[in-house]
Design an enzyme around this catalytic site. Structure first.
Site: not given
Ligand SMILES: NC(=O)c1ccc[n+]([C@@H]2O[C@H](COP(=O)([O-])OP(=O)(O)OC[C@H]3O[C@@H](n4cnc5c(N)ncnc54)[C@H](OP(=O)(O)O)[C@@H]3O)[C@@H](O)[C@H]2O)c1
Length: 300
Positions: A12-14, A16, A18, A164
């Site tokens: 998840g480094a690509t 948001g 991460g 989720y």
């Molecule tokens: N945003 C919120 O409100 C929130 C709140 C609570 C917790 N979180 C948690 O925070 C973490 C980061 O989320 P974010 O909000 O930063 O969202 P994000 O921008 O969508 O980042 C998600 C990351 O996970 C990777 N990913 C998703 N599906 C994948 C797969 N099948 N295989 C490999 N990599 C995959 C994505 O890669 P790609 O670049 O390939 O898509 C991206 O790097 C998540 O665990 C999320 O559940 C988020």
């Protein structure tokens, strides 16, 4: 004497939260990263960052990634293992390559397997961070689970919201279980479950219709106002959440003894109790055992 290079392994480094965490961690000289990413994702082209293919929706790919990592470590251990990838879907119809509900498979099961396969490579005194969410907690989110039902989550999920939330409870219980393992205690590995809180402007809602996503971002000030009544509605930024994730990963921020749940509440880092279920050793045990069964690992 020059400091030893520190090694980060991350999902998840690509995008948001991460992506921001990776930028912050790589800013310190002598850091190198091995990140798992899908071929379709934006690959961070930076000195010191190696990208290995990883689609978390396939347990075979998780195993291939975990098998490839030691070959890239040059005999060094992993100082920071950050399991941050996550996805949210509009419904529960999609299945992983292994036939499991997709949010459960990507968010929980793949990370459970990865954590167990890479744990032997984590350094003495190293750190493992799994990104969870306060949506795991029924006090905060109505669709959160009130019991562990791994088979149900895998095969007969309810709503997308409950799927989720269950997957994020899986992250928390996995972190609790890893922290309690004798080898983790012996090797003084710190395990943290990090809740970034509601964070706008990430890719997490990419499966949602565009107008809904735009409305969410535009309404940030309203969410911040509402958070005076309901703190979980405070809308964080990916920069701040990523910064805190990086600091938890490298030990700049450390939970008090005995706490593993680190939660951003109204933008401030706190160490509250997670849900009652997340504190239940029987729930932790059941999650561990059933997840071992689904991933083909021994439960001990
Ligand atoms: N945003 C919120 O409100 C929130 C709140 C609570 C917790 N979180 C948690 O925070 C973490 C980061 O989320 P974010 O909000 O930063 O969202 P994000 O921008 O969508 O980042 C998600 C990351 O996970 C990777 N990913 C998703 N599906 C994948 C797969 N099948 N295989 C490999 N990599 C995959 C994505 O890669 P790609 O670049 O390939 O898509 C991206 O790097 C998540 O665990 C999320 O559940 C988020």
């Amino acid at each position: 004497m020059p400091e030893r290079t520190r090694t980060l392994v991350m999902t998840g480094a690509t995008s948001g939260i991460g992506a921001h965490a990776l930028t912050r961690l790589m800013a310190r000289a002598g850091t190198r990263a091995i990140i798992g990413a899908r071929p379709s994702s934006t690959r961070p082209a930076r000195d010191g960052v190696e990208v290995l293919p990883l689609d978390l929706s396939s347990l075979a790919e998780v195993r291939e990634f975990a098998a490839a990592v030691p070959g890239r470590l040059d005999g060094e251990p992993i100082d920071m293992l950050v399991l941050n990838a996550g996805a949210q879907f509009m419904n529960t119809s999609a299945r992983s390559a292994d036939g499991f509900e997709l949010a459960f498979a990507v968010n929980h099961l793949a990370h459970y397997l990865l954590a167990r396969l890479l744990l032997p490579a984590v350094a003495q005194g190293g750190r493992i961070v799994l990104t969870t969410s306060d949506t795991h907690d029924p006090r905060i989110f109505r669709s959160a689970p009130t019991r562990v039902d791994v088979r149900g989550w895998a095969h007969a999920p309810g709503s997308a919201a409950s799927a989720y939330a269950a997957s994020k409870l899986g992250n928390l219980l996995t972190a609790e279980a890893i922290a309690a393992l004798p080898e983790t205690v012996e090797r003084r590995i710190t395990t943290i479950a990090f809740n970034p809180g509601l964070t706008g402007g990430t890719g997490l809602s990419r499966a949602f219709p565009g107008p809904l996503r735009q409305a969410m971002s535009a309404l940030r000030p309203a969410f911040i106002l509402l958070s005076r009544l309901r703190p979980q509605l405070y809308m964080n930024t990916p920069e701040h959440a990523g910064d805190v994730l990086a600091q938890l990963a490298d030990g700049t921020l450390a939970p008090p003894a005995g706490r593993i749940y680190a939660s951003l509440v109204r933008g401030q880092l706190t160490y509250p109790d997670p849900s009652t279920l997340a504190q239940d050793p029987a729930a932790r045990e059941e999650l561990w055992r059933e997840s071992a069964d689904l991933t083909g690992l021994p439960s001990r």
